[in-house]
Design a protein around this motif. Structure first.
Motif: not given
Ligand SMILES: Cc1cc2nc3c(=O)[nH]c(=O)nc-3n(C[C@H](O)[C@H](O)[C@H](O)COP(=O)(O)OP(=O)(O)OC[C@H]3O[C@@H](n4cnc5c(N)ncnc54)[C@H](O)[C@@H]3O)c2cc1C
Length: 452
Positions: A76, A353, A370-371, A373, A452
């Motif tokens: 991520h 991630f 994967h949150t 991504l 982020s």
């Protein structure tokens, strides 16, 4: 309906399971994780009898409703990987690039038509403090072997015309946009051709040990398998240890009507990169193959007690904010209409991630978390889960980032309160030059911080 799924040539669903069946490997979940798992399982060993069991239809979950950013990072983003596994980030970056190249090669080898555009992605700075972040990130990405270009205010506005852009970081290598549903449908066709048995509209309710293998209770029947691979993302997990570590967080997307020639010209954007900004509450946006703007992100909505379901997929307040933000970024599109709007559940975990592991005495593996991504990373996650099932030690499975699990979320109501407070503080940091207050700094120290 998500724009990607609103196609007359979407495949007709396969028949649901009826009765009992046996197989070597049962894959649960027909998103990109499950599809890549079924494909690689068959390509490793064509003789293996593989069943893919999907509760709704292939691409019904995040895989058919995402932004289609197909990026190499497995963590991520570099900053998140570096914060958590500084000694492994170089290897993770390299493995991510290798995975991306192999995924692209596979798409081409199989002839999957999914509007793959390898034009890179650009992260834009909208605030002064974000310019500094981009410069640091560019240096680090370059040092780790990525082809990157830092764009100053004039250069980024030459690429894409927005009065809000102050700078940009263009990741030119190993980054693409794709039509995610067409990618899923192409993989679906490929696994069917390889002899995978696909059961759609077949939710699995339970998995347990049985003899030397496992047994899956599903609507309409039962699957007996030597091994199983769970790729169920944000949906209620079939394994307790996963259930405590994943929460569904809703993200929302708008798609415009096709741009007129004049609207299209007014944007520049000739090289059609995927774009995002670098706030905590960030937007992502791109052009579709038929020149619409897809615009998503910003809000991330968690519903008490892991609430999930179709009734959460429309949220007026989020759509209205997204529309306002699009017009603030591209005022030249004033008057544009939207043809599609939808929401989707993101499988969020506390390290942002994916994590992988086994249960049921090593007969069941999972790859989830994967949150937001996972378009590219899902292929890597599927590989790891297959290797865990086979007991294969690889460079990846030896990594702490792959062997370890994220901290679980607390039970309700603490879970809801903690997520809401974090959301609120992240928005405050965006308003205050990126400065992280007490709560976010405490989370950072505990290894739970989000950047982020
Ligand atoms: C709005 C949105 C935007 C996103 N944008 C991006 C992006 O631009 N780039 C990016 O890299 N990632 C993005 N993501 C994340 C990305 O879509 C996923 O990480 C990726 O597609 C991998 O998905 P998956 O296969 O793990 O999960 P999913 O696609 O959700 O698949 C899980 C499947 O399992 C099935 N299932 C669940 N439980 C059961 C059960 N008990 N029995 C049978 N079947 C079951 C579900 O029906 C579902 O089809 C986004 C996600 C969302 C929601």
């Amino acid at each position: 309906m998500p724009y990607w799924l609103d196609r007359p040539d979407a495949p007709a669903p396969a028949d649901p399971l009826a009765g009992e069946t046996e197989c070597d490997l049962a894959v649960v979940g027909g998103g990109l994780s499950g599809l890549w798992a079924a494909l690689q399982a068959k390509e490793d060993d064509p003789g293996r009898d593989v069943a893919l069991v999907e509760g709704a239809e292939v691409a019904h979950g995040a895989s058919g409703r995402n932004g289609g950013f197909f990026i190499h990072s497995l963590t991520h983003g570099l900053a998140n990987g570096r914060a958590r596994f500084p000694d492994e980030v170089e290897t993770l970056e390299r493995l991510g690039r290798e995975n991306h190249r192999e995924a692209v090669a596979t798409i081409r080898r199989l002839g999957i038509e999914c509007d793959l555009e390898l034009n890179g992605d650009v992260v834009v700075a909208l605030e002064p403090h974000e310019e500094e972040w981009l410069a640091e990130e560019a240096a680090e990405l370059g040092r780790l072997g990525n082809e990157v270009e830092l764009l100053d205010r004039d250069a980024i506005r030459d690429e894409v015309r927005s009065p809000t852009f102050r700078a940009g970081l263009w990741q030119r290598s190993d980054s693409a946009v794709v039509d995610p549903a067409r990618l899923c449908w192409g993989l679906r066709e490929a696994v069917l051709q390889l002899g995978v048995r696909l059961y759609e509209r077949t939710p699995v309710s339970r998995i347990r040990r049985r003899g030397a293998g496992v047994e899956l209770d599903a609507a309409g029947g039962r699957v007996r398998a030597r091994q199983a691979l769970l790729a169920t993302s944000a949906f209620p997990a079939l394994v307790r240890s996963v259930r405590r570590r994943v929460v569904p967080v809703y993200d929302y997307v708008l798609v415009t009507e096709p741009l007129s020639a004049e609207q299209r010209r007014s944007l520049g954007w000739e090289r059609r990169q995927g774009l995002s900004d670098c706030a905590n509450n960030f937007h992502y946006y791109r052009l579709t193959a038929d020149d619409r703007v897809l615009w998503g992100g910003y809000d991330a909505i968690y519903h008490f007690a892991n609430g999930i379901g179709p009734e959460r997929e429309q949220r007026e307040a989020s759509f209205s904010l997204l529309a306002q933000h699009l017009l603030a970024t591209f005022p030249q599109l004033e008057g544009i209409r939207f043809s599609h709007r939808w929401g989707g559940a993101i499988d969020t975990c506390t390290r942002f991630f994916a994590f992988h592991g086994t249960s049921h005495g090593g007969r069941v593996a999972h790859t989830v978390g994967h949150t937001g991504l996972g378009v590219g990373a899902s292929r890597f996650g599927a590989r790891v889960a297959l290797d865990l099932l086979a007991g294969r030690e690889t460079e990846a499975t030896a990594l702490r980032a792959i062997r370890s699990r994220p901290l679980p979320f607390p039970p309700e109501p603490l879970r809801w309160a903690g997520i809401e407070l974090t959301r609120n503080r992240l928005a405050a940091a965006d308003r205050h030059g990126g400065r992280r207050g007490l709560w976010l700094r405490a989370l950072d120290r505990l290894g739970l911080g989000y950047d982020s």
